[in-house]
Design an enzyme around this catalytic site. Structure first.
Site, mmCIF file in Angstrom:
data_model
loop_
_atom_site.group_PDB
_atom_site.id
_atom_site.type_symbol
_atom_site.label_atom_id
_atom_site.label_comp_id
_atom_site.label_asym_id
_atom_site.label_seq_id
_atom_site.Cartn_x
_atom_site.Cartn_y
_atom_site.Cartn_z
ATOM 1 N N HIS A 54 -8.442 2.596 17.638
ATOM 2 C CA HIS A 54 -7.859 3.682 16.852
ATOM 3 C C HIS A 54 -8.959 4.288 15.985
ATOM 4 O O HIS A 54 -9.689 3.569 15.310
ATOM 5 C CB HIS A 54 -6.744 3.108 15.973
ATOM 6 C CG HIS A 54 -6.169 4.088 14.985
ATOM 7 N ND1 HIS A 54 -5.487 5.209 15.376
ATOM 8 C CD2 HIS A 54 -6.180 4.094 13.635
ATOM 9 C CE1 HIS A 54 -5.088 5.869 14.298
ATOM 10 N NE2 HIS A 54 -5.508 5.220 13.224
ATOM 11 N N VAL A 74 0.920 7.326 3.622
ATOM 12 C CA VAL A 74 1.742 6.745 4.683
ATOM 13 C C VAL A 74 2.776 5.785 4.106
ATOM 14 O O VAL A 74 3.954 5.818 4.492
ATOM 15 C CB VAL A 74 0.868 6.028 5.728
ATOM 16 C CG1 VAL A 74 1.733 5.288 6.740
ATOM 17 C CG2 VAL A 74 -0.025 7.036 6.444
ATOM 18 N N GLY A 124 0.845 -1.197 0.000
ATOM 19 C CA GLY A 124 0.000 0.000 0.000
ATOM 20 C C GLY A 124 0.873 1.236 0.000
ATOM 21 O O GLY A 124 1.493 1.567 1.005
ATOM 22 N N GLY A 151 0.140 4.557 -0.476
ATOM 23 C CA GLY A 151 -0.544 5.845 -0.363
ATOM 24 C C GLY A 151 0.327 6.817 0.390
ATOM 25 O O GLY A 151 1.558 6.697 0.417
ATOM 26 N N ASN A 206 -7.260 0.860 8.405
ATOM 27 C CA ASN A 206 -8.428 1.020 9.268
ATOM 28 C C ASN A 206 -9.647 0.297 8.707
ATOM 29 O O ASN A 206 -9.713 0.058 7.501
ATOM 30 C CB ASN A 206 -8.754 2.508 9.424
ATOM 31 C CG ASN A 206 -7.728 3.217 10.275
ATOM 32 O OD1 ASN A 206 -7.184 2.645 11.210
ATOM 33 N ND2 ASN A 206 -7.453 4.471 9.950
#
Length: 307
Positions: free
Chosen positions: A174, A12, A8, A10, A119
């Site tokens: 979170h 981050v 991933g 993106g 998330n």
């Protein structure tokens, strides 16, 4: 040899890759994204930057098989923009991705420590653990580490002390049902009930200030990146150094029969001992409520499995 994978790329994922390479934190880096062109671009950009660096990182892209001997794998897939539209939309999308990606990780024979940033963090960390098939102690989520650090900053500014002088934990979820465990908080070694540098701190105001920090970030940027990246790198360091560092990460907590953000020691084995601190009765009840919310999220996914 230090070998890390990131799935991933993106906001981050890109920053993590940048920081790992620029600071010479990794010898081999495996980058994977659903967009081939993005992975190629990031590899080229980082390799161009390495011409000025004193150390060199081998960068491998779009190769799940290369994860087989990685020490640490960071999953950062997903679309945080969905959270603003509908929480369930993010859960369902992340679930489908976690199942697909988890199956590919399983086939790669990866056997290291998996750190999930996607998330809803606790629920998706649970899905990944089941899909990848690693022991629960080797699959952890970022949990409420960032929320805890925001609390530290709020307390430090209110009491005029260094953030390093503040300890304690936020439990729960979170970006969800957060449990501020005031019973665990110490400032200069003193509980919040004591006067700190002449200041009597108001818990409700501290919580508001900590949450406002997140609101300002999301309102202006639309996503969190710097704090998540910094704390992920801190966890990576703790694993390599076998620090047994206490952080409230997303782990499987047998007491609640689910993944939940809970303080535990982090080292080379992944999760070590859990910190079973004496909490206020109300805090215990709130953690149980957060666990019930996470279980509800996971139960709701059973309908998707039947499609």
């Amino acid at each position: 040899m230090r070998k890390i994978g990131i799935i991933g790329l993106g906001h981050v994922g890109q920053m993590l890759a940048n920081q790992l390479v620029m600071n010479g934190k990794v010898d081999e880096l495996v980058l994977i994204d659903e967009k081939d062109q993005l992975a190629v671009a990031i590899q080229a950009d980082l390799n161009d930057a390495q011409t000025v660096l004193a150390v060199h990182t081998k960068i491998i892209i779009q190769d799940y098989a290369a994860l087989a001997d990685a020490d640490i794998l960071i999953t950062a897939f997903g679309n945080s923009a969905l959270l603003k539209q509908q929480p369930m939309a993010e859960l369902e999308t992340s679930y489908r991705q976690a199942k697909e990606i988890g199956n590919k990780i399983f086939k790669s024979d990866f056997s290291g420590i998996l750190i999930n940033l996607t998330n809803p963090n606790e629920a998706i960390t649970a899905v990944l653990q089941q899909s990848v098939g690693l022991p629960q102690k080797q699959v952890i989520g970022i949990g409420t580490v960032v929320e805890t650090s925001r609390l530290y900053r709020a307390i430090a500014e209110a009491a005029n002390v260094a953030a390093a002088n503040v300890t304690g934990f936020v439990y729960g979820q979170h970006d969800g049902h957060q449990v501020f465990a005031w019973s665990t908080v110490r400032v200069n070694g003193q509980p919040l009930t004591a006067a700190i540098n002449g200041h009597h701190l108001d818990q409700s105001q501290l919580k508001i200030k900590a949450n406002l920090s997140n609101w300002y970030t999301l309102d202006g940027l639309g996503y969190n990146v710097s704090a998540v990246t910094a704390w992920t790198l801190r966890i990576v360091t703790a694993i390599y150094a076998d620090e047994q560092l206490a952080l409230p990460v997303a782990i499987y907590q047998p007491q609640y029969s689910t993944y939940i953000s809970f303080p535990a020691l982090i080292g080379r084995q992944g999760i070590g001992n859990l910190l079973l601190l004496k909490l206020y009765p109300l805090e215990d009840e709130e953690i149980k409520s957060a666990a019930a919310t996470i279980k509800h999220q996971l139960d709701s996914l059973k309908n998707i499995e039947g499609e």
